[in-house]
Design an enzyme around this catalytic site. Sequence first.
Site, mmCIF file in Angstrom:
data_model
loop_
_atom_site.group_PDB
_atom_site.id
_atom_site.type_symbol
_atom_site.label_atom_id
_atom_site.label_comp_id
_atom_site.label_asym_id
_atom_site.label_seq_id
_atom_site.Cartn_x
_atom_site.Cartn_y
_atom_site.Cartn_z
ATOM 1 N NE ARG A 1 -3.948 -1.971 2.196
ATOM 2 C CZ ARG A 1 -5.242 -1.735 2.164
ATOM 3 N NH1 ARG A 1 -5.691 -0.507 2.254
ATOM 4 N NH2 ARG A 1 -6.096 -2.722 2.054
ATOM 5 N NE ARG B 1 -18.921 -0.721 4.654
ATOM 6 C CZ ARG B 1 -17.682 -0.841 4.211
ATOM 7 N NH1 ARG B 1 -17.338 -1.866 3.484
ATOM 8 N NH2 ARG B 1 -16.781 0.077 4.486
#
Length: 187
Positions: A88, A133
Site C-alpha cells: 500500500r 454501510r
Amino acid sequence: MRLVLLGPPGSGKGTQAARLKETLSIPHISTGDLLRAEVAAGTPLGLQAKEVMARGDLVSDEILLGMLESRLGQADVANGFILDGYPRNLAQAAALDSLLAKIGQPLDAVVQLDVGTDLLVERIAGRAKAEGREDDNPESVRKRLQVYNDSTAPVIGYFADRGTLTRVDGVGSLEEVLGRITTALPR
C-alpha cells in the site's frame, strides 16, 4: 504466477482476485484476511497485531510483512499467489521485493486496474447501499481515494520502473476485465 493486483478502492481488485484464483489455480492472499486469520488463530504475530489494534493503532509494516512471510512459506503457494491489498506504500513495496528475493519467488506481474473516479464513487456507493454501510457516502469515498492517490499510487511508478507493471482497463463486465487481465499476464 506471482501476481500483485493494484487499484483504488472500488476498482474490483478483490472481485478479480477471487476470479483469478480459480482461473490460475493459485491462492488469493488478502492482507486484511491474513491479519484477521492470524489474530483468530492466536499466533505470536496475531497477538501482537491484536494488541496494536486494541489501542486503535495501525498494524506496523513489520508485523504485516512477518505475516506475509509466514503465509508465503506455506505449501499451497508453491505455484504462485495473488496479492490483493499489499503493498500500500513505497516502503511496503520495497519490503515485498526484499522478501520475495529472500525466498526466491520474485513477482511475475503487477496489474493496475484503471477506473475513473466518478465510477469508483458510484461503485462504492452502490456496494455500501447493498451492504447497508452508511459510512461509504460519496464524501468519505472521495477522501479514501485521496489517501490512495497520496500513499498507494506511487507504488505504481515503483513497479513500472522495475518493468513488472501492466495497466488494465477495469471498466466493463466481470468477464471482460478478467479477460484483459489474463491477456496481460506473462506466459
